[in-house]
Write a protein that holds these residues in place. Structure first.
Motif, mmCIF file in Angstrom:
data_model
loop_
_atom_site.group_PDB
_atom_site.id
_atom_site.type_symbol
_atom_site.label_atom_id
_atom_site.label_comp_id
_atom_site.label_asym_id
_atom_site.label_seq_id
_atom_site.Cartn_x
_atom_site.Cartn_y
_atom_site.Cartn_z
ATOM 1 N N LEU A 76 0.831 -1.213 0.000
ATOM 2 C CA LEU A 76 0.000 0.000 0.000
ATOM 3 C C LEU A 76 0.864 1.261 0.000
ATOM 4 O O LEU A 76 0.517 2.250 -0.652
ATOM 5 C CB LEU A 76 -0.928 0.015 1.207
ATOM 6 N N PHE A 77 1.973 1.219 0.717
ATOM 7 C CA PHE A 77 2.882 2.359 0.728
ATOM 8 C C PHE A 77 3.398 2.630 -0.683
ATOM 9 O O PHE A 77 3.363 3.768 -1.163
ATOM 10 C CB PHE A 77 4.054 2.104 1.691
ATOM 11 N N ALA A 78 3.865 1.585 -1.346
ATOM 12 C CA ALA A 78 4.396 1.736 -2.704
ATOM 13 C C ALA A 78 3.305 2.200 -3.670
ATOM 14 O O ALA A 78 3.534 3.054 -4.531
ATOM 15 C CB ALA A 78 5.009 0.425 -3.187
ATOM 16 N N ILE A 98 9.661 11.386 -9.371
ATOM 17 C CA ILE A 98 10.733 10.386 -9.331
ATOM 18 C C ILE A 98 11.056 10.002 -7.895
ATOM 19 O O ILE A 98 11.228 8.825 -7.570
ATOM 20 C CB ILE A 98 11.985 10.898 -10.076
ATOM 21 N N GLU A 99 11.091 10.992 -7.015
ATOM 22 C CA GLU A 99 11.366 10.724 -5.600
ATOM 23 C C GLU A 99 10.306 9.789 -5.004
ATOM 24 O O GLU A 99 10.634 8.842 -4.287
ATOM 25 C CB GLU A 99 11.414 12.052 -4.839
ATOM 26 N N LEU A 105 9.481 2.066 -4.700
ATOM 27 C CA LEU A 105 10.258 0.932 -5.205
ATOM 28 C C LEU A 105 11.187 0.372 -4.129
ATOM 29 O O LEU A 105 11.304 -0.843 -3.974
ATOM 30 C CB LEU A 105 11.051 1.356 -6.441
ATOM 31 N N THR A 106 11.819 1.252 -3.373
ATOM 32 C CA THR A 106 12.703 0.818 -2.289
ATOM 33 C C THR A 106 11.930 -0.007 -1.259
ATOM 34 O O THR A 106 12.435 -1.007 -0.751
ATOM 35 C CB THR A 106 13.350 2.043 -1.607
ATOM 36 N N LEU A 116 3.604 -4.607 -9.592
ATOM 37 C CA LEU A 116 3.741 -3.219 -9.138
ATOM 38 C C LEU A 116 5.134 -2.684 -9.457
ATOM 39 O O LEU A 116 5.284 -1.546 -9.911
ATOM 40 C CB LEU A 116 3.450 -3.111 -7.637
ATOM 41 N N LYS A 117 6.151 -3.500 -9.255
ATOM 42 C CA LYS A 117 7.520 -3.076 -9.597
ATOM 43 C C LYS A 117 7.604 -2.713 -11.077
ATOM 44 O O LYS A 117 8.172 -1.687 -11.445
ATOM 45 C CB LYS A 117 8.522 -4.184 -9.292
ATOM 46 N N SER A 118 7.035 -3.549 -11.916
ATOM 47 C CA SER A 118 7.063 -3.306 -13.356
ATOM 48 C C SER A 118 6.397 -1.979 -13.694
ATOM 49 O O SER A 118 6.907 -1.187 -14.493
ATOM 50 C CB SER A 118 6.376 -4.463 -14.086
ATOM 51 N N SER A 119 5.268 -1.735 -13.066
ATOM 52 C CA SER A 119 4.540 -0.489 -13.297
ATOM 53 C C SER A 119 5.361 0.725 -12.843
ATOM 54 O O SER A 119 5.388 1.762 -13.515
ATOM 55 C CB SER A 119 3.202 -0.556 -12.556
#
Length: 184
Positions: A76-78, A98-99, A105-106, A116-119
């Protein structure tokens, strides 16, 4: 249900569905905080879709603060950070977008949330393309392409497994029908 209504641009129904979800969450204290957080993100999405960017930003910012107290809310945070990045992108505040994306992502980097990473990789590539940081653009574009290939391969594997499972079930069903016929 609320997500489906949002996709259909039926925002009044989405809000009613959201209220039902809140009521259910109130009755289930174990998962209340996580359900409520997900509902807040949907509420922000509805506000954005209705054209109220300031309200969407306010909800997303408040949600981000509340998520810091939830230990297992990385997804949910990401997702919230990606949503905020979208808002910043639309305001042409690419550095802030970007930030947000990198922060999201981190958070999920060591967790298997590949779609989600891919997106997020795709969104990072778009932001870097706009600000003409070609090396970063190429890096995230390649990460996006690589992750998309993996996701597509996973989908193909899942389809193969479903077909095999269906075949096995059909064979088992046919075998049981034969046994029943013999017994009769």
């Amino acid at each position: 249900e609320s997500r489906n209504y949002i996709a259909l641009k039926q925002f009044d129904k989405a809000e009613k569905s959201l209220l039902k979800s809140i009521e259910i969450a109130n009755n289930n204290q174990n998962s209340y905080a996580y359900i409520s957080a997900g509902n807040e993100l949907r509420r922000a999405t509805i506000a954005l879709e209705k054209g109220n960017r300031q309200e969407a930003q306010k909800i997303a910012d408040q949600l981000l603060k509340s998520l810091s107290s939830l230990p297992r809310a990385q997804y949910l945070f990401a997702l919230t950070q990606q949503f905020r990045a979208q808002l910043f992108f639309e305001k042409q505040d690419y550095d802030q977008a970007i930030e947000c994306l990198k922060s999201g992502l981190t958070t999920i980097d060591k967790i298997n949330y590949n779609p989600l990473k891919s997106s997020i990789y795709e969104d990072l590539a778009k932001n870097y393309l706009v600000i003409k940081k070609n090396d970063d653009y190429e890096f995230y574009k390649n990460k996006y392409i690589e992750s998309s290939k993996i996701l597509e391969e996973n989908k193909k594997e899942a389809r193969r497994e479903l077909i095999q499972l269906s075949t096995n079930l059909t064979q088992e069903n046919n075998r049981l029908i034969l046994i029943k016929k013999k017994t009769n």
